[in-house]
Design an enzyme around this catalytic site. Structure first.
Site, PDB file in Angstrom:
ATOM      1  N   HIS A 154       5.670  59.154  17.615  1.00 33.96           N
ATOM      2  CA  HIS A 154       5.386  59.879  18.917  1.00 33.96           C
ATOM      3  C   HIS A 154       4.066  60.384  18.466  1.00 33.96           C
ATOM      4  O   HIS A 154       3.752  60.643  17.473  1.00 33.96           O
ATOM      5  CB  HIS A 154       6.471  60.700  19.245  1.00 33.96           C
ATOM      6  CG  HIS A 154       7.614  60.450  19.857  1.00 33.96           C
ATOM      7  ND1 HIS A 154       8.649  59.748  19.420  1.00 33.96           N
ATOM      8  CD2 HIS A 154       7.764  60.215  21.464  1.00 33.96           C
ATOM      9  CE1 HIS A 154       9.692  59.386  20.355  1.00 33.96           C
ATOM     10  NE2 HIS A 154       9.213  59.526  21.358  1.00 33.96           N
ATOM     11  N   LYS A 158       4.776  66.264  19.157  1.00 37.02           N
ATOM     12  CA  LYS A 158       6.184  66.531  19.436  1.00 37.02           C
ATOM     13  C   LYS A 158       6.843  67.252  18.244  1.00 37.02           C
ATOM     14  O   LYS A 158       6.283  67.379  17.118  1.00 37.02           O
ATOM     15  CB  LYS A 158       6.639  65.152  19.182  1.00 37.02           C
ATOM     16  CG  LYS A 158       8.236  64.844  19.428  1.00 37.02           C
ATOM     17  CD  LYS A 158       8.656  63.562  19.698  1.00 37.02           C
ATOM     18  CE  LYS A 158      10.277  63.620  20.084  1.00 37.02           C
ATOM     19  NZ  LYS A 158      10.967  64.417  21.104  1.00 37.02           N
TER      20      LYS A 158
END
Ligand code: NAD
Length: 264
Positions: A154, A158
């Site tokens: 990600h 995040k």
């Protein structure tokens, strides 16, 4: 369908504004950010890069829940817990996309779902929900001589790891193998770990750049490797799924639902 968005200035919040405004069967009635936010007073549509709509971001969450038919929440665990309480109080449907909830946060969501409809998914994309089913099936067919590893990547912002989607894939795999994920999951490896235990489900996390969300479930034997991969190209896919869930919630009795319920 009157829809509110909590956390409306976030990455997902802005995408949700755009998605709700594009649907003929939904009307955006408000959006919140925490008290003192720099975005307080900003026009909701302008936040999403659209022509202003005359509705300003505010911190009046209780009023938003009272006025909305459904509220969509992609915020942070502590906020989601509070939003669950407000949804139960006002009998407003709640769509929860926030990940990283503790067991205690989750228990609060379950309690709230006795009073109202809550649709919760670690991932609202159609593709990932298909991948959950595929993972369960393949895990059920292949034995412990196929080592099961889940890799995710990600974007650099995040804050939780492994991703909620990776954990949901782990749950699907464990369910296929008829084991409890808590007994077999290896979430971190570092140093002298010893050899891999048969039957473990391993997780590996990568963070960097602007990656929206990549997940691969690997089944590795001595002779072959099967990999199931999903790559989200845009947050649009999560926003469309979440708004679809909000519209779907309208005729449902109170309870805790998943995106798989919405898609059947
Ligand atoms: P983000 O940090 O860009 O946005 C979160 C927003 O929530 C921020 O604007 C923040 O100010 C706001 N917020 C925090 N507390 C609040 C409160 N009490 N009231 C109102 N607003 C509040 O994060 P993001 O990338 O949009 O992701 C948000 C969450 O959604 C994360 O948990 C992420 O993992 C999850 N997510 C889930 C899916 C899915 O399909 N389920 C997809 C993408 C992201």
């Amino acid at each position: 369908m009157k829809i509110g968005i909590v956390g409306c200035a976030g990455r997902m919040g802005r995408m949700l504004i755009k998605t709700v405004m594009a649907r003929p069967d939904a009307r955006l009635i408000g959006g919140t950010e925490p008290m003192g936010s720099d975005f307080s007073g900003h026009d909701l549509a302008a936040l999403a890069g659209l022509e202003p709509c005359g509705i300003a971001v505010n911190d009046q969450t209780d009023i938003l829940f009272e006025a909305a038919d459904a509220v969509i929440d992609f915020t942070a665990p502590a906020a989601t817990r509070h939003h669950g309480e407000l949804a139960a109080k006002h009998k407003t449907a709640l769509v929860v996309g926030t990940t990283g909830l503790t067991d205690d946060d989750q228990a609060q969501i379950i309690t709230a779902s006795r009073q109202t409809v809550i649709v919760q998914a670690a991932n609202f994309s159609v593709g990932v929900n298909l991948l959950l089913g595929l993972t369960e099936q393949v895990a059920a067919r292949l034995g412990d001589d196929y080592d099961l590893e889940i890799l995710e990547m990600h974007h650099r912002h995040k804050v939780d790891a492994p991703s909620g989607t990776a954990l949901a894939l782990g749950e699907a795999a464990a369910s296929g193998r008829r084991v409890d994920l808590n007994n077999v999951s290896v979430r971190v490896r570092d140093g002298q770990t010893g050899a891999r235990r048969p039957g473990d489900i391993g997780f590996a996390t990568l963070r960097g750049g602007g990656v929206v969300g990549d997940h691969t479930v690997m089944f590795a034997s001595d002779a072959e490797r099967l990999e199931l991969t999903h790559k989200a190209q845009s947050r649009d896919v999560f926003a469309s799924g979440a708004v679809r869930a909000a519209v779907w919630s309208k005729d449902q009795p109170p309870g805790l639902y998943s995106m798989r319920d919405v898609l059947v």
